[in-house]
Design an enzyme around this catalytic site. Sequence first.
Site, short mmCIF file in Angstrom:
data_model
loop_
_atom_site.label_atom_id
_atom_site.label_comp_id
_atom_site.label_asym_id
_atom_site.label_seq_id
_atom_site.Cartn_x
_atom_site.Cartn_y
_atom_site.Cartn_z
N ASP A 61 37.39 -21.96 -6.74
CA ASP A 61 36.31 -21.26 -7.84
C ASP A 61 37.00 -20.69 -8.90
O ASP A 61 36.18 -19.71 -9.55
CB ASP A 61 35.50 -20.49 -6.88
CG ASP A 61 34.47 -21.52 -5.85
OD1 ASP A 61 33.45 -21.77 -6.58
OD2 ASP A 61 34.55 -21.29 -4.78
N ASP A 67 34.05 -13.35 -11.91
CA ASP A 67 33.93 -12.49 -10.81
C ASP A 67 35.07 -11.44 -10.58
O ASP A 67 34.95 -10.67 -9.59
CB ASP A 67 33.43 -13.24 -9.66
CG ASP A 67 32.25 -14.10 -10.00
OD1 ASP A 67 31.41 -13.41 -10.33
OD2 ASP A 67 32.18 -15.18 -9.79
N ARG A 86 37.79 -16.61 -2.56
CA ARG A 86 37.98 -15.91 -3.83
C ARG A 86 38.60 -14.67 -3.99
O ARG A 86 39.09 -14.42 -4.91
CB ARG A 86 36.52 -16.04 -4.33
CG ARG A 86 35.75 -17.24 -4.42
CD ARG A 86 34.73 -17.26 -5.45
NE ARG A 86 35.26 -17.02 -6.55
CZ ARG A 86 34.65 -16.85 -8.07
NH1 ARG A 86 33.31 -16.60 -7.73
NH2 ARG A 86 35.33 -16.70 -9.15
N HIS A 164 24.04 -13.88 -7.84
CA HIS A 164 24.64 -12.75 -8.60
C HIS A 164 23.67 -12.27 -9.48
O HIS A 164 22.65 -12.98 -9.86
CB HIS A 164 25.88 -13.29 -9.57
CG HIS A 164 27.00 -13.40 -8.83
ND1 HIS A 164 27.73 -14.52 -8.65
CD2 HIS A 164 27.54 -12.64 -8.05
CE1 HIS A 164 28.82 -14.44 -8.01
NE2 HIS A 164 28.93 -13.44 -7.64
N CYS A 251 29.81 -17.11 -16.03
CA CYS A 251 30.52 -16.85 -14.88
C CYS A 251 32.21 -17.39 -15.43
O CYS A 251 33.02 -17.31 -14.99
CB CYS A 251 30.39 -17.82 -13.69
SG CYS A 251 28.49 -17.97 -13.21
C1 CIR Z 1 31.06 -18.92 -5.91
O1 CIR Z 1 29.80 -19.14 -5.12
O2 CIR Z 1 31.54 -17.94 -6.02
C2 CIR Z 1 31.30 -19.95 -7.10
N1 CIR Z 1 30.96 -21.03 -6.70
C3 CIR Z 1 30.00 -19.55 -8.27
C4 CIR Z 1 30.41 -18.21 -8.93
C5 CIR Z 1 29.42 -18.12 -9.94
N2 CIR Z 1 29.90 -16.73 -10.66
C6 CIR Z 1 28.98 -16.05 -11.40
O3 CIR Z 1 27.67 -15.98 -11.20
N3 CIR Z 1 29.56 -15.00 -12.02
#
Ligand code: CIR
Length: 256
Positions: A61, A67, A86, A164, A251
């Site tokens: 990810d 993030d 992550r 989020h 993201c």
């Molecule tokens: C996750 O679940 O962490 C990733 N697949 C997606 C992250 C998305 N990030 C965001 O909305 N800032």
Amino acid sequence: MFKNVIVKRPSKSMVEGITSQPKLGKPDYELALKQHDKYIEALKACNVNVTILDADERFPDSCFVEDTAVITKNCAIISNPGAKSRNKETEDMIETIKQFFTEDKIEYITAPGTLEGGDVMMVGNHFYVGESARTNKEGCRQFIEKLEKYGYTGSVVELEQVLHLKTGLAYLENNNLLVAGEFVDKDVFKDFNRIIISEDESYSANCIWVNDTVLVPFGYEKAKKAIEEKGYRVIEADTSEYRKLDGGLSCLSLRF
Ligand code: CIR
């Protein structure tokens, strides 16, 4: 105005990324790469310097760089991602951020606090932070404490449904706020000029404002029209492969 943007190329391992929507299928890596190229092109068209980090196969990810940190004009706050797979994505980001900030301006969220940047929405000098499955109470507390050191303020918004905070909200400056789903009726956002995103287009609430242009996900006509009607230049970017991993336009970058 933003001067810099950091992005990270998607890894082949992205097909193993976290998702709450397995029904959408696995992302097509080649297509995701092409979409990422276009995303970078769109950002460059907004007069920002784009730092492009190499893909990291260890972290499926890791293209979702937002993030890993919250970057403001005065400081950078390194997050502590609540998703276990992550959590170590921050390590490489720290090295990158050191190219922009001296060490005394870099802050860290530490355990037991967790925080993911997708839960943070900047509105001028105020930051809304979502208490979510990924960002806990202690993470919110530490985050606000650190912001205050640099003259900013913060407040907590409890999340009920979405991953989020910015899954359902996007601040477009000039008091304009895109709102979807659980945020439509939240009192805390009632004084914004709210642009309500319909249920069938809820994914498009995740747009980004970059220097008076708004990047909008491709294929969400009602949202696009509503944003254009507010006078913004709109660039559409297709994020279909990232959507399969619950990711969107915000993201994929850090903007500062
Ligand atoms: C996750 O679940 O962490 C990733 N697949 C997606 C992250 C998305 N990030 C965001 O909305 N800032």
